[in-house]
Design a protein around this motif. Structure first.
Motif, PDB file in Angstrom:
ATOM      1  N   VAL A 139       1.465  10.424   8.323  1.00 43.20           N
ATOM      2  CA  VAL A 139       0.480   9.897   7.631  1.00 43.20           C
ATOM      3  C   VAL A 139      -0.366   9.198   8.677  1.00 43.20           C
ATOM      4  N   LEU A 140      -1.540   9.525   8.502  1.00 44.47           N
ATOM      5  CA  LEU A 140      -2.547   8.752   9.398  1.00 44.47           C
ATOM      6  C   LEU A 140      -3.822   8.085   8.442  1.00 44.47           C
ATOM      7  N   TYR A 141      -4.025   6.862   8.982  1.00 47.34           N
ATOM      8  CA  TYR A 141      -5.161   6.101   8.209  1.00 47.34           C
ATOM      9  C   TYR A 141      -6.099   6.003   9.259  1.00 47.34           C
ATOM     10  N   ALA A 175       5.411   4.799   2.164  1.00 53.61           N
ATOM     11  CA  ALA A 175       5.761   5.945   2.930  1.00 53.61           C
ATOM     12  C   ALA A 175       6.468   5.892   4.176  1.00 53.61           C
ATOM     13  N   ASN A 176       6.039   4.497   4.866  1.00 55.30           N
ATOM     14  CA  ASN A 176       6.654   4.165   6.126  1.00 55.30           C
ATOM     15  C   ASN A 176       8.153   3.826   5.739  1.00 55.30           C
ATOM     16  N   ILE A 195       0.355  13.896  -3.272  1.00 52.73           N
ATOM     17  CA  ILE A 195       0.531  15.195  -2.062  1.00 52.73           C
ATOM     18  C   ILE A 195       1.839  14.583  -1.222  1.00 52.73           C
ATOM     19  N   LEU A 196       2.182  13.421  -1.211  1.00 55.70           N
ATOM     20  CA  LEU A 196       3.327  12.920  -0.196  1.00 55.70           C
ATOM     21  C   LEU A 196       4.531  13.113  -1.149  1.00 55.70           C
ATOM     22  N   LYS A 197       4.476  12.949  -2.257  1.00 52.12           N
ATOM     23  CA  LYS A 197       5.609  13.224  -3.345  1.00 52.12           C
ATOM     24  C   LYS A 197       6.685  11.872  -3.233  1.00 52.12           C
ATOM     25  N   THR A 239       0.789  -1.161  -0.054  1.00 49.35           N
ATOM     26  CA  THR A 239      -0.150   0.147   0.021  1.00 49.35           C
ATOM     27  C   THR A 239       0.904   1.245  -0.055  1.00 49.35           C
ATOM     28  N   ILE A 240       0.338   2.401  -0.162  1.00 47.79           N
ATOM     29  CA  ILE A 240       1.147   3.482  -0.245  1.00 47.79           C
ATOM     30  C   ILE A 240       1.504   4.052   1.020  1.00 47.79           C
TER      31      ILE A 240
END
Length: 360
Positions: free
Chosen positions: A230-232, A144-145, A344-346, A139-140
């Protein structure tokens, strides 16, 4: 006084990381499980609201949610959406206006929907059940992590106990507080500890899905004390009340979630770490049948339920256009959601789909 050069260098390193984290774009992803576009854009459905088989608790229901026009009804059901997001953000999926959002996966239920939302691509060959299997796709959130910018700054909270598998917590190393898990914080706040206690003491309506109030408040405590970039947050009640055939509780849950989204927005705009740097994108994993009256297809979804692939997307905050509910005759897809997050996160991830036209 003797200076320790190694300690000094390490201190500057930690400070630089902290300053970079403060400057990073912040992203909050929110999903409402199985919320129909019909209620989002039209409010309470009279043919369901007036059926006793779908309503057990009528106390205050019509006063709270009924009005003569769709515009009035949707505002009563989702006041924050229609009084704020519609003025300051973007809302896609009003099919009465010819604006459409659809899933691309053919399963049309939860795990495949969440996989599509978070990876940008359907995977019907591997993700074709709600079984607790670790997602083979990244996942994105996982990407990111493991990025330099967002390493260990990603957190996830969900009401459904399958999210540790959807996000593949073992491989992704993302802390996932989902189902009936207690706080995963290394230093839980007093409120988080209290949430642990009352969650254990609260009767369970569904075996694998907790009430959204716990998911929401655990996430809020994380925003306040752990400061994820980044929060889901994955709310789940709307889907389960719909499966139960409880249209009254489905409406009440949707209304509560609107207030929860407002709480999140107000907090991030009062906190110096998030203010002016935060985008919030909101969607659903699948739609539901459009059945009304004696037809109860609104309770379900999946390949056998017509139109259950019809969904919606909302966005607000930093980088988001202020165009309200789109009335253009356009077709969008859930597979465009992750590419939009990427913009957004690039993170420089390559996707087959283009980002949604919601960004400045």
């Amino acid at each position: 006084m003797k200076l320790d050069l190694k300690s000094l260098v390490f201190g500057f390193f930690i400070l630089s990381i902290s300053l970079q984290a403060q400057e990073n774009d912040k992203l909050i992803i929110i999903t409402l499980d199985g919320l129909r576009w019909q209620e989002l854009f039209g409010g309470a459905d009279s043919l369901l609201l007036n059926k006793d088989r779908f309503v057990e608790n009528r106390s205050g229901l019509k006063d709270d949610f009924w009005a003569e026009t769709k515009a009035e009804r949707r505002e009563k059901l989702f006041p924050f959406v229609w009084n704020f997001i519609a003025e300051n953000g973007v809302i896609l999926g009003d099919r009465w206006e010819g604006n459409k959002v659809n899933l691309t996966n053919r399963m049309v239920f939860s795990y495949p929907g969440y996989n599509e939302i978070l990876t940008g691509k359907a995977d019907d060959d591997h993700i074709n059940s709600n079984d607790k299997i670790y997602n083979p796709n990244k996942t994105i959130l996982e990407i990111a992590n493991f990025s330099n910018k967002y390493r260990r700054k990603v957190l996830a909270f969900g009401s459904w106990d399958v999210f540790p598998f959807i996000l593949n917590e073992k491989r992704s190393e993302i802390p996932v507080n989902a189902g009936y898990r207690s706080s995963l914080s290394k230093n839980p706040s007093e409120k988080a500890l209290f949430l642990d206690k009352i969650q254990q003491e609260t009767p369970k309506r569904w075996g694998g899905v907790r009430f959204d109030v716990f998911t929401h408040n655990y996430a809020m405590e994380a925003l306040k004390h752990e400061k994820p970039d980044v929060l889901y947050i994955a709310y789940g009640e709307t889907d389960d009340f719909a499966h139960d055939g409880r249209y009254d509780e489905y409406l009440r849950s949707a209304h509560r979630t609107d207030k929860m989204i407002q709480d999140i927005w107000e907090f991030v705009n009062s906190d110096s770490y998030y203010k002016g740097k935060t985008s919030i994108l909101i969607t659903t994993d699948h739609g539901r049948g459009a059945g009304t009256g004696e037809n109860d297809t609104w309770r379900g979804h999946g390949t056998s339920i017509k139109d259950a692939d019809q969904v919606w997307i909302m966005a607000l905050g930093n980088h988001i256009k202020s165009i309200g509910a789109s009335r253009k005759n356009k077709q969008y897809f859930t597979s465009q959601f992750a590419p939009t997050l990427n913009e957004i996160l690039k993170l420089d991830i390559e996707f087959e789909e283009k980002a949604l036209p919601v960004l400045d």
